[in-house]
Design an enzyme around this catalytic site. Sequence first.
Site, PDB file in Angstrom:
ATOM      1  N   LYS A 203      -7.720 -58.463   2.144  1.00  0.00           N
ATOM      2  CA  LYS A 203      -6.751 -59.377   2.661  1.00  0.00           C
ATOM      3  C   LYS A 203      -6.881 -60.826   1.792  1.00  0.00           C
ATOM      4  CE  LYS A 203      -5.259 -56.858   6.116  1.00  0.00           C
ATOM      5  NZ  LYS A 203      -5.635 -56.586   7.563  1.00  0.00           N
ATOM      6  N   ARG A 242     -11.689 -50.870   9.064  1.00  0.00           N
ATOM      7  CA  ARG A 242     -10.708 -50.167   8.299  1.00  0.00           C
ATOM      8  C   ARG A 242     -10.823 -50.905   7.034  1.00  0.00           C
ATOM      9  NH1 ARG A 242      -5.857 -51.449   6.468  1.00  0.00           N
ATOM     10  NH2 ARG A 242      -4.166 -49.508   6.660  1.00  0.00           N
TER      11      ARG A 242
HETATM   12  N1  HH2 Z   1      -4.132 -54.043   8.250  1.00  0.00           N
HETATM   13  C1  HH2 Z   1      -3.166 -53.311   7.524  1.00  0.00           C
HETATM   14  C2  HH2 Z   1      -2.751 -51.993   7.971  1.00  0.00           C
HETATM   15  N2  HH2 Z   1      -2.987 -51.457   9.017  1.00  0.00           N
HETATM   16  N3  HH2 Z   1      -4.333 -51.503  10.907  1.00  0.00           N
HETATM   17  C3  HH2 Z   1      -5.045 -52.312  11.690  1.00  0.00           C
HETATM   18  N4  HH2 Z   1      -5.547 -51.789  13.229  1.00  0.00           N
HETATM   19  N5  HH2 Z   1      -5.674 -53.478  11.376  1.00  0.00           N
HETATM   20  C4  HH2 Z   1      -5.409 -54.119  10.035  1.00  0.00           C
HETATM   21  O1  HH2 Z   1      -5.965 -55.113  10.035  1.00  0.00           O
HETATM   22  C5  HH2 Z   1      -4.252 -53.267   9.300  1.00  0.00           C
HETATM   23  C6  HH2 Z   1      -3.842 -52.031   9.872  1.00  0.00           C
HETATM   24  C7  HH2 Z   1      -2.790 -53.727   6.206  1.00  0.00           C
HETATM   25  O2  HH2 Z   1      -3.490 -53.351   4.834  1.00  0.00           O
HETATM   26  P1  HH2 Z   1      -3.097 -52.299   4.076  1.00  0.00           P
HETATM   27  O3  HH2 Z   1      -2.906 -50.915   4.637  1.00  0.00           O
HETATM   28  O4  HH2 Z   1      -4.087 -52.072   2.889  1.00  0.00           O
HETATM   29  O5  HH2 Z   1      -1.885 -52.760   3.333  1.00  0.00           O
HETATM   30  P2  HH2 Z   1      -0.331 -52.647   3.722  1.00  0.00           P
HETATM   31  O6  HH2 Z   1      -0.059 -52.808   5.069  1.00  0.00           O
HETATM   32  O7  HH2 Z   1       0.356 -53.498   2.745  1.00  0.00           O
HETATM   33  O8  HH2 Z   1      -0.120 -50.949   3.404  1.00  0.00           O
END
Ligand code: HH2
Length: 266
Positions: A203, A242
């Site tokens: 993040k 995660r």
């Molecule tokens: N963060 C993201 C997506 N899903 N789910 C939970 N429970 N907690 C989180 O902090 C969380 C999540 C964002 O990360 P990422 O999937 O890498 O990116 P993007 O949303 O751009 O696909």
Amino acid sequence: MGVVNVTPDSFSDGGAWFTPEAAVAHGRELVAQGADLLDVGGESTRPGAERPSPAEELRRVLPVVEALSALAPVSVDTMRAEVAAAALDAGASLVNDVSGGLADPEMAALVAERSVPFVAMHWRGHSSDMQSRAQYTDVVADVVRELTERVEALTAAGVRPEAVVLDPGFGFAKHGEHNWELLRRLDEVVALGHRVLVGTSRKTFLGAVGRTADTARPPLERDVVTAATTVHVARHGVWCVRVHDVVATVDALDVVAALHGFGSAR
Ligand code: HH2
């Protein structure tokens, strides 16, 4: 929990695993590296992201959920009850909803009916404008209160309290210092008595560690700092992290296991 983003636009790895074949191969690799759970998502939630249509989200996630659930437990990362229902039918065993059920009024009833674990993350609105909602009196107290309200609404809709996993939502309607304060005082979230999931991986607030704004680390160079947060949160007794980099995470968890005199996290 290893992240399998079937998206063209995720902030950290957008496009890298966008075909079903690439996403399944990536999930397989994460399991081989030690992931206990795979989180399959078809919508990027990065600040400013546009939402895919429900049909497009289904098209992205269903073949991947179906293939990967033969290898490991799979969670579906979605804010849509329709997508969650289809993913559960395709083999997913957990629903991870970054809106905690707020984005879709049908979500709570679905989770209650299917009796599956449900990750309810702290959320204040869709990514298009969420950072304008990062206004807190005391970020930890406010997040704890809003998560408690979510638990009340979910249980009123028939979700079993023990099925609810709470997540403070790092980076979602939070500025840098809000995230650090939540990490510092994570025990106040754990004290709610639910399993807790933490998603700090790659993040933005970690990009700034030890750097100036002009020299912030790009997302793919944030895995070591992410692993350092994993050591911290594991010592606070969270149930799940995660992450994108499973190898570094398992090493970090092995440090915690060694500190506590347990065996390996593998
Ligand atoms: N963060 C993201 C997506 N899903 N789910 C939970 N429970 N907690 C989180 O902090 C969380 C999540 C964002 O990360 P990422 O999937 O890498 O990116 P993007 O949303 O751009 O696909």
